[in-house]
Design a protein around this motif. Structure first.
Motif, PDB file in Angstrom:
ATOM      1  N   ASN A  64       0.827  -1.218   0.000  1.00  0.00           N
ATOM      2  CA  ASN A  64       0.000   0.000   0.000  1.00  0.00           C
ATOM      3  C   ASN A  64       0.861   1.268   0.000  1.00  0.00           C
ATOM      4  O   ASN A  64       0.548   2.228   0.694  1.00  0.00           O
ATOM      5  N   ASP A  65       1.960   1.254  -0.752  1.00  0.00           N
ATOM      6  CA  ASP A  65       2.889   2.395  -0.851  1.00  0.00           C
ATOM      7  C   ASP A  65       3.568   2.736   0.470  1.00  0.00           C
ATOM      8  O   ASP A  65       4.007   3.866   0.682  1.00  0.00           O
ATOM      9  N   ILE A  66       3.660   1.770   1.365  1.00  0.00           N
ATOM     10  CA  ILE A  66       4.329   1.952   2.647  1.00  0.00           C
ATOM     11  C   ILE A  66       5.492   0.968   2.698  1.00  0.00           C
ATOM     12  O   ILE A  66       5.335  -0.206   2.375  1.00  0.00           O
ATOM     13  N   VAL A  67       6.669   1.460   3.100  1.00  0.00           N
ATOM     14  CA  VAL A  67       7.894   0.653   3.089  1.00  0.00           C
ATOM     15  C   VAL A  67       8.033  -0.149   4.375  1.00  0.00           C
ATOM     16  O   VAL A  67       7.826   0.361   5.476  1.00  0.00           O
ATOM     17  N   GLY A  68       8.404  -1.398   4.190  1.00  0.00           N
ATOM     18  CA  GLY A  68       8.732  -2.295   5.293  1.00  0.00           C
ATOM     19  C   GLY A  68       9.875  -3.181   4.833  1.00  0.00           C
ATOM     20  O   GLY A  68      10.575  -2.849   3.871  1.00  0.00           O
ATOM     21  N   THR A  69      10.058  -4.296   5.492  1.00  0.00           N
ATOM     22  CA  THR A  69      11.058  -5.264   5.059  1.00  0.00           C
ATOM     23  C   THR A  69      10.400  -6.627   4.896  1.00  0.00           C
ATOM     24  O   THR A  69       9.356  -6.903   5.497  1.00  0.00           O
ATOM     25  N   VAL A  70      11.031  -7.466   4.098  1.00  0.00           N
ATOM     26  CA  VAL A  70      10.521  -8.823   3.910  1.00  0.00           C
ATOM     27  C   VAL A  70      10.500  -9.552   5.254  1.00  0.00           C
ATOM     28  O   VAL A  70       9.523 -10.225   5.587  1.00  0.00           O
ATOM     29  N   ASP A  71      11.570  -9.386   6.035  1.00  0.00           N
ATOM     30  CA  ASP A  71      11.627 -10.034   7.356  1.00  0.00           C
ATOM     31  C   ASP A  71      10.465  -9.604   8.244  1.00  0.00           C
ATOM     32  O   ASP A  71       9.890 -10.414   8.964  1.00  0.00           O
ATOM     33  N   MET A  72      10.129  -8.333   8.209  1.00  0.00           N
ATOM     34  CA  MET A  72       9.035  -7.813   9.022  1.00  0.00           C
ATOM     35  C   MET A  72       7.721  -8.505   8.670  1.00  0.00           C
ATOM     36  O   MET A  72       6.990  -8.950   9.543  1.00  0.00           O
ATOM     37  N   PHE A  73       7.438  -8.629   7.372  1.00  0.00           N
ATOM     38  CA  PHE A  73       6.187  -9.242   6.949  1.00  0.00           C
ATOM     39  C   PHE A  73       6.163 -10.743   7.239  1.00  0.00           C
ATOM     40  O   PHE A  73       5.158 -11.257   7.712  1.00  0.00           O
ATOM     41  N   THR A  74       7.252 -11.433   6.953  1.00  0.00           N
ATOM     42  CA  THR A  74       7.246 -12.890   7.153  1.00  0.00           C
ATOM     43  C   THR A  74       7.254 -13.264   8.634  1.00  0.00           C
ATOM     44  O   THR A  74       6.686 -14.287   9.009  1.00  0.00           O
ATOM     45  N   ALA A  75       7.851 -12.451   9.480  1.00  0.00           N
ATOM     46  CA  ALA A  75       7.903 -12.771  10.904  1.00  0.00           C
ATOM     47  C   ALA A  75       6.665 -12.303  11.662  1.00  0.00           C
ATOM     48  O   ALA A  75       6.146 -13.026  12.515  1.00  0.00           O
ATOM     49  N   ASN A  76       6.176 -11.109  11.360  1.00  0.00           N
ATOM     50  CA  ASN A  76       5.122 -10.507  12.182  1.00  0.00           C
ATOM     51  C   ASN A  76       3.736 -10.460  11.553  1.00  0.00           C
ATOM     52  O   ASN A  76       2.755 -10.322  12.267  1.00  0.00           O
ATOM     53  N   HIS A  77       3.657 -10.517  10.223  1.00  0.00           N
ATOM     54  CA  HIS A  77       2.362 -10.272   9.573  1.00  0.00           C
ATOM     55  C   HIS A  77       2.031 -11.291   8.484  1.00  0.00           C
ATOM     56  O   HIS A  77       1.300 -10.962   7.556  1.00  0.00           O
TER      57      HIS A  77
END
Length: 145
Positions: free
Chosen positions: A30-43
């Motif tokens: 959604n045009d918001i920056v994160g990391t792959v690790d953040m998504f795979t670990a937390n979301h």
């Protein structure tokens, strides 16, 4: 001699924090920056679909504005509808927290974000500190422990 050693250590640490992390893999949802690790670990339960681009040249038009963080590829996540909003904030707000002008570039894992209107997910703000970057104060964010 101690002053010389101290100066060298201080300069070395500032240089270290300003270098690009070769293992950093950014993601956008959604045009918001994160990391792959953040998504795979937390979301991981919030993810509807994933699309990975290996190079900046492969990015579609809507992601071209993130080409400067695509050295190691870029993942695009589509989030499930009905999921609560994830914490996010503009990099200009991070600058304000550190008493810096809103438009001061911010470093995330060594990558310089010059557009401080860029939104980032709060989960990537693991370690933040003020550093000397090109002779000016800037906020440096590390996304990993």
């Amino acid at each position: 001699m101690k002053k010389l050693l101290y100066s060298f250590l201080l300069l070395s640490s500032a240089t270290l924090f300003a270098q690009k992390n070769p293992q950093a893999k950014f993601a956008v949802a959604n045009d918001i920056v994160g990391t792959v690790d953040m998504f795979t670990a937390n979301h991981k339960n919030s993810i509807q679909s994933t699309r990975t681009y290996k190079t900046a040249a492969e990015l579609p038009q809507n992601l071209k504005k993130f080409s400067y963080i695509a050295d190691n590829g870029l993942a695009e996540y589509k989030l499930k509808s009905g999921i609560g909003a994830l914490d996010r904030l503009a990099l200009s707000e991070v600058n304000i927290q550190f008493g810096l002008p809103k438009d001061t570039p911010v470093l995330i894992d060594g990558y310089e974000f010059t557009n401080t209107d860029t939104l980032v997910y709060g989960d990537i703000l693991y370690n933040m500190q003020s550093v000397d970057h090109n002779g000016k104060k800037a906020v440096s964010i590390t996304t990993r422990k």
